[in-house]
Scaffold this motif. Structure first.
Motif, PDB file in Angstrom:
ATOM      1  N   LYS A 272       0.831  -1.198   0.000  1.00 48.72           N
ATOM      2  CA  LYS A 272       0.000   0.000   0.000  1.00 48.72           C
ATOM      3  C   LYS A 272       0.872   1.258   0.000  1.00 48.72           C
ATOM      4  O   LYS A 272       0.604   2.224  -0.735  1.00 48.72           O
ATOM      5  CB  LYS A 272      -0.912  -0.013   1.231  1.00 48.72           C
ATOM      6  CG  LYS A 272      -1.905   1.131   1.283  1.00 48.72           C
ATOM      7  CD  LYS A 272      -2.812   0.993   2.499  1.00 48.72           C
ATOM      8  CE  LYS A 272      -3.808   2.143   2.561  1.00 48.72           C
ATOM      9  NZ  LYS A 272      -4.687   2.017   3.753  1.00 48.72           N
ATOM     10  N   TYR A 273       1.920   1.254   0.820  1.00 44.43           N
ATOM     11  CA  TYR A 273       2.823   2.403   0.882  1.00 44.43           C
ATOM     12  C   TYR A 273       3.542   2.598  -0.457  1.00 44.43           C
ATOM     13  O   TYR A 273       3.701   3.729  -0.925  1.00 44.43           O
ATOM     14  CB  TYR A 273       3.842   2.177   2.007  1.00 44.43           C
ATOM     15  CG  TYR A 273       4.941   3.213   2.049  1.00 44.43           C
ATOM     16  CD1 TYR A 273       4.736   4.457   2.637  1.00 44.43           C
ATOM     17  CD2 TYR A 273       6.197   2.940   1.500  1.00 44.43           C
ATOM     18  CE1 TYR A 273       5.749   5.404   2.670  1.00 44.43           C
ATOM     19  CE2 TYR A 273       7.217   3.879   1.532  1.00 44.43           C
ATOM     20  CZ  TYR A 273       6.988   5.108   2.118  1.00 44.43           C
ATOM     21  OH  TYR A 273       7.994   6.051   2.141  1.00 44.43           O
ATOM     22  N   SER A 274       3.943   1.505  -1.076  1.00 39.49           N
ATOM     23  CA  SER A 274       4.665   1.580  -2.356  1.00 39.49           C
ATOM     24  C   SER A 274       3.797   2.210  -3.444  1.00 39.49           C
ATOM     25  O   SER A 274       4.270   3.002  -4.273  1.00 39.49           O
ATOM     26  CB  SER A 274       5.114   0.178  -2.796  1.00 39.49           C
ATOM     27  OG  SER A 274       5.979  -0.384  -1.843  1.00 39.49           O
ATOM     28  N   LYS A 275       2.537   1.884  -3.451  1.00 38.23           N
ATOM     29  CA  LYS A 275       1.627   2.428  -4.460  1.00 38.23           C
ATOM     30  C   LYS A 275       1.385   3.913  -4.260  1.00 38.23           C
ATOM     31  O   LYS A 275       1.066   4.635  -5.211  1.00 38.23           O
ATOM     32  CB  LYS A 275       0.288   1.678  -4.418  1.00 38.23           C
ATOM     33  CG  LYS A 275       0.376   0.239  -4.901  1.00 38.23           C
ATOM     34  CD  LYS A 275      -0.989  -0.447  -4.790  1.00 38.23           C
ATOM     35  CE  LYS A 275      -0.937  -1.882  -5.285  1.00 38.23           C
ATOM     36  NZ  LYS A 275      -2.251  -2.544  -5.179  1.00 38.23           N
ATOM     37  N   GLN A 276       1.502   4.370  -2.993  1.00 36.96           N
ATOM     38  CA  GLN A 276       1.229   5.772  -2.700  1.00 36.96           C
ATOM     39  C   GLN A 276       2.410   6.688  -2.994  1.00 36.96           C
ATOM     40  O   GLN A 276       2.264   7.913  -2.951  1.00 36.96           O
ATOM     41  CB  GLN A 276       0.824   5.924  -1.222  1.00 36.96           C
ATOM     42  CG  GLN A 276      -0.534   5.312  -0.917  1.00 36.96           C
ATOM     43  CD  GLN A 276      -0.853   5.319   0.565  1.00 36.96           C
ATOM     44  OE1 GLN A 276       0.016   5.605   1.385  1.00 36.96           O
ATOM     45  NE2 GLN A 276      -2.095   5.007   0.912  1.00 36.96           N
TER      46      GLN A 276
ATOM     47  N   LYS B 172       2.462   4.753 -10.341  1.00 41.19           N
ATOM     48  CA  LYS B 172       1.051   4.854 -10.678  1.00 41.19           C
ATOM     49  C   LYS B 172       0.465   3.462 -10.731  1.00 41.19           C
ATOM     50  O   LYS B 172       0.901   2.628 -11.509  1.00 41.19           O
ATOM     51  CB  LYS B 172       0.878   5.531 -12.033  1.00 41.19           C
ATOM     52  CG  LYS B 172       1.302   6.992 -12.022  1.00 41.19           C
ATOM     53  CD  LYS B 172       1.056   7.632 -13.356  1.00 41.19           C
ATOM     54  CE  LYS B 172       1.492   9.098 -13.332  1.00 41.19           C
ATOM     55  NZ  LYS B 172       1.263   9.743 -14.633  1.00 41.19           N
TER      56      LYS B 172
END
Length: 541
Positions: free
Chosen positions: A531-535, A540
């Motif tokens: 989740k952190y990586s996607k943010q 994207k």
């Protein structure tokens, strides 16, 4: 109490001739083996952990002790025993006894089988009555001497040896409670006395082979005197006792201590399995160490717990340390009052007794079973330890065996380690963009595995901007792995990549904090890391 006294007497009857035979096989007078059994039997029992182990001279030490006697004499042997006792006490005090128990089975079988072959080979001389004036040198040298001396074969010595061997085997199969050694040696001693007196055959006995001089007392055979206290270095000049001598003796002492620890703890494991007791390995080694420190002051050779005598003690009803003490007192009384008669034991009979000991410790069935069913690595270790023990030197075999055990452990631990890219498993992570790479790491991360991880992570896809290391199943991490991770982080920073940890346990997190890697982003679970990586602005979904 009655059962322990009777079992102590039974073990004493067995230990009496065996202690003499082991001393003779080592290259020292037979009474030194008796002194060893007396002192070690008492001190190891009193200060050790096991209630039923019987300590004294053992066949396992013969291969190590022979070269010491040949190079340094009896005084050097006594000093080696003293040093080995100090080492054993240190091992126990530092609580390293459990590490000794970790030596793999193929290593111990290789040692014991090799020792058995050497012992059996060295008994050929007395069993066949061969005349070899200078029976010294390496194993191959002694084989050469034996073959070149068969023209001196003595049919009468061979007859006595063969008769003893037959009686030992036959009586043991009758399941009679009277020890087979007592029956076999009693009969052959009477036969030899008859043949020597009435037919003047001159069959070798302890009396005709050994002489002694204690003060003003001189004679042949076994001296009929109780224990005599003396300093182990009393026969050396003060100038000869120096650091250089200690350096020369220390490797031998270390080998004695390691093998003694192995034998003692193996004996404890066997006796605990038979009785349900629980021996403290560190306290047992301290007891063995104290015994070996005291023994040289009475002229004894290195000692350890004897498996065969301990098993006899258990089967005879021994349940406490009293049985070991009684066994020692029986030998002491025998020296004092029966030395004259013990001196008539035939040399060929003692060699036959050691042939039986060698066969019993050879572990032929286990050796063959390892060759048949074990992995190749274990077979290589077994054969290496076996041939080094037989052909080269027990001291080298001990060092190489422990080294091989360590290498084998490291190799198999590395085999437990794996690093795997799991992005392709869409059922678990269905919406991971190609810029994120997730690696599952399983098993301990230490120097062998760290290099594998370094190579894998440095070869990540060029499109990858974030690498997540799922270390939920990593149990430990060493300094080499930490340095490798630091190198990966620095490499990623130069390439504008990000390394994220997930699932680190608290122990590993503390290690990273102490080594200044705490600035690395870490999450308790993989979902939060993803989740952190996607943010991150670079990614994207």
């Amino acid at each position: 109490m009655k059962d322990n006294i009777l079992s102590g007497l039974t073990v004493g009857i067995i230990a009496l001739p065996l202690s003499m035979a082991l001393a003779i096989a080592t290259g020292v007078p037979p009474e030194l083996g008796l002194y060893t059994a007396i002192i070690a039997g008492i001190f190891a029992a009193v200060f050790g952990s096991s209630k039923i182990n019987i300590s004294g001279p053992t066949a396992a030490f013969i291969v190590i002790l022979i070269p010491i006697v040949q190079e340094f004499g009896i005084t050097g042997l006594l000093l080696c025993g003293l040093l080995s006792g100090i080492i054993l006490v240190l091992i126990g005090v530092l609580k390293l006894g459990t590490l000794i128990e970790l030596i793999p089975y193929p290593v111990t079988v290789g040692f014991t089988s090799g020792i058995a072959v050497v012992i059996a080979t060295f008994q050929i001389k007395d069993f066949f009555g061969l005349t070899i004036p200078n029976f010294e040198g390496s194993y191959l040298d002694k084989i050469y001497l034996i073959f070149n001396s068969f023209h001196t074969f003595n049919i009468y010595e061979f007859f006595i040896g063969a008769l003893t061997l037959f009686l030992l085997i036959f009586w043991s199969k009758t399941k009679n409670k009277i020890p087979s050694a007592l029956i076999a040696l009693s009969i052959t001693t009477i036969v030899v006395a008859f043949l020597n007196i009435y037919f003047n055959l001159d069959i070798s006995t302890i009396n005709s082979t050994f002489t002694y001089k204690i003060g003003d007392l001189e004679g042949t055979g076994i001296p009929p005197v109780p224990l005599q206290f003396s300093l182990p270095w009393s026969f050396l000049e003060p100038k000869d006792i120096n650091v250089e001598l200690i350096y020369k003796l220390l490797p031998h002492a270390i080998a004695i201590a390691i093998l003694g620890a192995l034998e003692s703890l193996l004996c404890a494991v066997i006796s605990d399995g038979m009785t349900g007791n629980k021996t403290n390995p560190n306290k047992e080694l301290i007891g063995q160490g104290i015994a070996n420190i005291v023994v040289p002051f009475f002229g004894g050779i290195p000692a350890t717990a004897a498996i065969a005598r301990t098993v006899v003690n258990i089967k005879s009803g021994g349940t406490s340390k009293l049985s070991s003490i009684v066994h020692s007192l029986f030998i002491l009384v025998s020296i004092t009052f029966l030395a004259k008669y013990l001196s008539y034991l035939p040399m060929a009979s003692l060699s036959a007794l050691l042939l039986m000991v060698a066969w019993n410790m050879s572990e032929v069935k286990h050796f063959i079973n390892i060759l048949k069913v074990a992995p190749k690595d274990d077979i290589y270790v077994l054969l290496t330890c076996f041939f080094l023990t037989v052909l080269i030197d027990m001291q080298i075999a001990v060092a190489v065996g422990i080294g091989l055990a360590s290498i084998l452990f490291i190799k198999r631990t590395i085999d437990l380690y794996s690093i795997e890219l799991v992005n392709s498993d869409l059922s678990v992570h269905p919406d991971i963009p190609e810029t994120i790479s997730i690696y599952d790491i399983n098993g301990p991360m230490f120097f062998g595995a760290a290099q594998n991880a370094l190579k894998t992570l440095l070869n990540t896809n060029e499109k990858t901007t974030v690498v997540i290391l799922n270390m939920k199943n990593v149990s430990m991490i060493d300094m080499t792995a930490i340095v490798a991770l630091k190198s990966i982080i620095e490499n990623f920073e130069n390439k504008n990549k990000k390394l994220i940890f997930s699932g680190l346990n608290s122990r590993i997190l503390k290690k990273l904090e102490r080594t200044k890697l705490s600035y690395v982003t870490s999450f308790s679970n993989l979902e939060d890391a993803i989740k952190y990586s996607k943010q991150l602005g670079k990614i994207k979904p």
